[in-house]
Structure formats: structure tokens, C-alpha cells
Scaffold this active site. Structure first.
Site, PDB file in Angstrom:
ATOM      1  N   HIS A 198      -7.326 -18.035  -2.775  1.00 51.93           N
ATOM      2  CA  HIS A 198      -6.636 -19.105  -3.509  1.00 51.93           C
ATOM      3  C   HIS A 198      -5.560 -19.697  -2.614  1.00 51.93           C
ATOM      4  O   HIS A 198      -5.317 -19.206  -1.514  1.00 51.93           O
ATOM      5  CB  HIS A 198      -6.079 -18.607  -4.851  1.00 51.93           C
ATOM      6  CG  HIS A 198      -4.988 -17.588  -4.754  1.00 51.93           C
ATOM      7  ND1 HIS A 198      -5.176 -16.336  -4.219  1.00 51.93           N
ATOM      8  CD2 HIS A 198      -3.686 -17.624  -5.147  1.00 51.93           C
ATOM      9  CE1 HIS A 198      -4.037 -15.650  -4.286  1.00 51.93           C
ATOM     10  NE2 HIS A 198      -3.112 -16.415  -4.833  1.00 51.93           N
TER      11      HIS A 198
ATOM     12  N   ASP B 179       1.268 -17.270   0.486  1.00 47.34           N
ATOM     13  CA  ASP B 179       1.159 -15.903   0.993  1.00 47.34           C
ATOM     14  C   ASP B 179      -0.307 -15.464   1.145  1.00 47.34           C
ATOM     15  O   ASP B 179      -0.594 -14.276   1.329  1.00 47.34           O
ATOM     16  CB  ASP B 179       1.942 -14.916   0.107  1.00 47.34           C
ATOM     17  CG  ASP B 179       1.419 -14.830  -1.305  1.00 47.34           C
ATOM     18  OD1 ASP B 179       1.105 -15.872  -1.903  1.00 47.34           O
ATOM     19  OD2 ASP B 179       1.302 -13.700  -1.825  1.00 47.34           O
ATOM     20  N   HIS B 180      -1.234 -16.422   1.070  1.00 46.68           N
ATOM     21  CA  HIS B 180      -2.671 -16.149   1.287  1.00 46.68           C
ATOM     22  C   HIS B 180      -3.287 -17.085   2.328  1.00 46.68           C
ATOM     23  O   HIS B 180      -4.285 -16.742   2.937  1.00 46.68           O
ATOM     24  CB  HIS B 180      -3.439 -16.237  -0.046  1.00 46.68           C
ATOM     25  CG  HIS B 180      -2.940 -15.228  -1.034  1.00 46.68           C
ATOM     26  ND1 HIS B 180      -3.616 -14.067  -1.322  1.00 46.68           N
ATOM     27  CD2 HIS B 180      -1.788 -15.175  -1.750  1.00 46.68           C
ATOM     28  CE1 HIS B 180      -2.908 -13.347  -2.181  1.00 46.68           C
ATOM     29  NE2 HIS B 180      -1.788 -14.003  -2.457  1.00 46.68           N
TER      30      HIS B 180
ATOM     31  N   ASP C 299      -5.396 -12.171  -5.823  1.00 44.14           N
ATOM     32  CA  ASP C 299      -4.375 -11.852  -6.835  1.00 44.14           C
ATOM     33  C   ASP C 299      -4.964 -11.861  -8.245  1.00 44.14           C
ATOM     34  O   ASP C 299      -4.265 -12.177  -9.210  1.00 44.14           O
ATOM     35  CB  ASP C 299      -3.224 -12.869  -6.778  1.00 44.14           C
ATOM     36  CG  ASP C 299      -2.362 -12.714  -5.529  1.00 44.14           C
ATOM     37  OD1 ASP C 299      -2.571 -11.758  -4.762  1.00 44.14           O
ATOM     38  OD2 ASP C 299      -1.473 -13.563  -5.323  1.00 44.14           O
TER      39      ASP C 299
ATOM     40  N   HIS D 218      -1.980  -7.305  -2.735  1.00 44.97           N
ATOM     41  CA  HIS D 218      -0.578  -6.867  -2.787  1.00 44.97           C
ATOM     42  C   HIS D 218      -0.459  -5.369  -3.073  1.00 44.97           C
ATOM     43  O   HIS D 218      -1.279  -4.799  -3.791  1.00 44.97           O
ATOM     44  CB  HIS D 218       0.194  -7.619  -3.884  1.00 44.97           C
ATOM     45  CG  HIS D 218       0.438  -9.061  -3.574  1.00 44.97           C
ATOM     46  ND1 HIS D 218       1.524  -9.496  -2.848  1.00 44.97           N
ATOM     47  CD2 HIS D 218      -0.274 -10.168  -3.888  1.00 44.97           C
ATOM     48  CE1 HIS D 218       1.476 -10.822  -2.738  1.00 44.97           C
ATOM     49  NE2 HIS D 218       0.395 -11.255  -3.361  1.00 44.97           N
TER      50      HIS D 218
ATOM     51  N   HIS E 189      -5.160 -16.440 -12.448  1.00 47.65           N
ATOM     52  CA  HIS E 189      -3.935 -16.488 -11.633  1.00 47.65           C
ATOM     53  C   HIS E 189      -3.708 -17.933 -11.180  1.00 47.65           C
ATOM     54  O   HIS E 189      -2.610 -18.466 -11.310  1.00 47.65           O
ATOM     55  CB  HIS E 189      -4.094 -15.536 -10.461  1.00 47.65           C
ATOM     56  CG  HIS E 189      -2.948 -15.526  -9.500  1.00 47.65           C
ATOM     57  ND1 HIS E 189      -1.692 -15.096  -9.833  1.00 47.65           N
ATOM     58  CD2 HIS E 189      -2.874 -15.914  -8.190  1.00 47.65           C
ATOM     59  CE1 HIS E 189      -0.892 -15.216  -8.778  1.00 47.65           C
ATOM     60  NE2 HIS E 189      -1.585 -15.706  -7.774  1.00 47.65           N
TER      61      HIS E 189
ATOM     62  N   HIS F  95      -2.210 -20.107  -2.640  1.00 50.88           N
ATOM     63  CA  HIS F  95      -0.796 -19.722  -2.482  1.00 50.88           C
ATOM     64  C   HIS F  95      -0.471 -19.417  -1.009  1.00 50.88           C
ATOM     65  O   HIS F  95      -1.296 -18.859  -0.296  1.00 50.88           O
ATOM     66  CB  HIS F  95      -0.462 -18.512  -3.369  1.00 50.88           C
ATOM     67  CG  HIS F  95      -0.351 -18.877  -4.820  1.00 50.88           C
ATOM     68  ND1 HIS F  95      -0.498 -17.961  -5.838  1.00 50.88           N
ATOM     69  CD2 HIS F  95      -0.117 -20.079  -5.424  1.00 50.88           C
ATOM     70  CE1 HIS F  95      -0.349 -18.579  -6.997  1.00 50.88           C
ATOM     71  NE2 HIS F  95      -0.123 -19.857  -6.782  1.00 50.88           N
TER      72      HIS F  95
HETATM   73 FE    FE Z   1      -0.153 -13.378  -3.611  1.00 51.91          FE
HETATM   74 ZN    ZN Z   2      -1.101 -15.763  -5.581  1.00 52.73          ZN
END
Ligand code: FE
Ligand code: ZN
Length: 257
Positions: free
Chosen positions: A54, A58-59, A137, A175, A113, A56
Site C-alpha cells: 500500500h 513507511d512502505h 498492514d 510492523h 487499512h 503509506h
Molecule cells: Fe505501516
Molecule cells: Zn500503513
């Protein structure tokens, strides 16, 4: 296929997949390019693919930098993430297949998410090996992702897809939230002896700063409240025997935890 788990930022995991036969690598959700470049150099291997779950940051935060180093690498993501994933080349939908070396992943469309989230499932290549699920996530060890863009109903449908996978399927989530997730799980499923044992194991592992990922589907089905909306204990804890309502209440309780 060897899977290397790289910690990034405070609690992210990036997964580098290494096909030894062809000496090629792929990366799942490169939050940060630095540890990925270091690992690729160490393995002396070429990056051919980025698998994003996805959009985001942090990905996908490492996409641009990795493509600078490996311009021939291709970026996969969900079709509904068009315009949100940097330099995305392939737009995947539920049931699509992508190959990497001698493995082929099936794509699950798993909104909840985010509204565009996908997961990559690599079935086992022989009967006594586990398959591998990269679920971003959506499902976490002992928990699930927050509903930023999707509905409880979508998330229940998404998580239901994972419940149908073989028990020993490895769950590679993005995570390290397991300890906190299990602390919450104990508040809603306190009589679950598998959960109590798992909590003690995870607490011990985290005391020694050891990772708790991968998990497996069997363990999650036994101990993760977000896969247990139809169990009597969770129905009682939420006072609802409606799957979506039970799930939504659990998610709401966890958001406040
Ligand atoms: Fe994340
Ligand atoms: Zn995420």
C-alpha cells in the site's frame, strides 16, 4: 527463496527475497532504501522487483532511491493505488499472479487499512514447506491494521481470505507490534490458554529484542482476536454475534487501548 527480515525505523520490517538459483532479489515494502541497499550489496545480488502492499510512506519510501540504483527493477502495487505509489509499473487486482524466480505469488485485494491495500501470497513449492504471506498492514501478529480508509465490513472480508490459508503459512507483516497487540488481546480473550502462552513467549523475546515475525496463520487463528469474531469469547466481550459488528467493536476498543 530466502527471506531476509530487515528492521527499519522504530518498528517496521522490510523483507528482501533472494532467489539463489537465478541470483536475483526482490523487496517487499522498502520503507527505507539504506538497509535494503546494504543487504543487496552483502548478498551481491541484483534487485529486479519491488512489491508494495500500500501507499503509506513507511512502505514505499525507498522506491525512488532503489530504482536509481537498479533502473531495470519493476514496481508492483494495487490497481487502486495508481498515483499514490512512486514509480509504480504494475497495477494488480485480486487473483492476479506475479512471478519472482521460481515462485509465483497470488494477489489478494485486502482493503481496510487503506482502500487499495493488497497482499502477496506465495504458495509452497513442495508439500512439506510453508507458503509465505506478505500482508503489509492488514494482518499483524496478534492484531490488525487500523482502518484509515476502509470499513469494518471490508476488513472482515479481507481477513477472512487469510483465514482460509494453510495453518503453517508464514505471516510476514510489516510492523513489530506483537507485544502490544497481545496485551490488548488478553483483555478481550482472557481465558485463552494459547494466547496466554504466546504472550509469555513474545514478552520474553521482546525483552531480548528478538523479532516476533514471521508468525503463522494457525497461531493467528488461535490467538488473534481480529480473526476470532465468531468465537464465543469474543462474541461475549463485544456483546455482538454479528461478525462485522463484533470486529468493529474490537477494533474500536483497540483504538482506545
Ligand atoms: Fe505501516
Ligand atoms: Zn500503513
Amino acid at each position: 527463496m530466502q527471506i531476509h527480515r530487515l528492521p527499519a525505523f522504530s518498528d517496521n520490517y522490510i523483507f528482501v527475497l533472494h532467489d539463489l538459483e537465478h541470483n536475483i532479489a526482490a523487496v517487499v515494502d522498502p520503507a527505507d532504501p539504506k538497509p535494503v541497499l546494504k543487504k543487496l550489496e552483502e548478498l551481491d545480488v541484483e534487485l529486479v522487483a519491488i512489491f508494495n502492499t500500500h501507499h503509506h510512506s513507511d512502505h514505499v519510501g525507498g522506491n525512488r532511491r532503489l530504482l536509481q540504483e537498479f533502473p531495470q527493477a519493476v514496481v508492483y502495487g494495487g490497481e487502486r493505488d495508481r498515483g499514490r505509489i512512486p514509480q509504480q509499473h504494475y497495477f494488480l487486482k485480486d487473483g492476479d499472479q506475479v512471478s519472482f524466480g521460481n515462485r509465483t505469488a497470488t494477489i489478494f485485494f485486502v482493503p481496510g487499512h487503506t482502500h487499495a491495500h493488497i497482499a502477496y501470497y506465495f504458495p509452497p513449492i513442495s508439500a512439506n514447506e510453508p507458503g509465505d504471506l506478505f500482508c503489509g498492514d492488514t494482518l499483524f501478529a496478534g492484531g490488525c491494521g487500523r482502518l484509515f480508509e476502509g470499513t469494518p465490513s471490508q476488513m472482515v472480508t479481507s481477513l477472512s481470505k487469510f483465514r482460509t490459508l494453510p495453518e503453517h503459512t508464514q505471516v510476514w507483516c510489516a510492523h513489530e507490534y506483537t507485544l502490544k497487540n497481545l496485551e490488548f488481546a488478553l483483555t478481550v480473550d482472557p481465558g485463552n490458554s494459547y494466547l496466554k502462552n504466546r504472550y509469555l513467549q513474545v514478552r520474553e523475546a521482546r525483552t531480548q529484542l528478538q523479532p516476533t515475525i514471521p508468525s503463522d496463520i494457525g497461531t493467528e487463528k488461535m490467538t488473534n482476536p481480529f480473526l476470532r469474531w465468531d468465537q464465543p469469547e469474543l462474541i461475549a466481550a463485544t456483546d455482538s454475534n454479528d461478525s462485522v459488528q463484533c470486529f468493529a467493536r474490537l477494533r474500536g476498543m483497540k483504538d482506545q487501548f
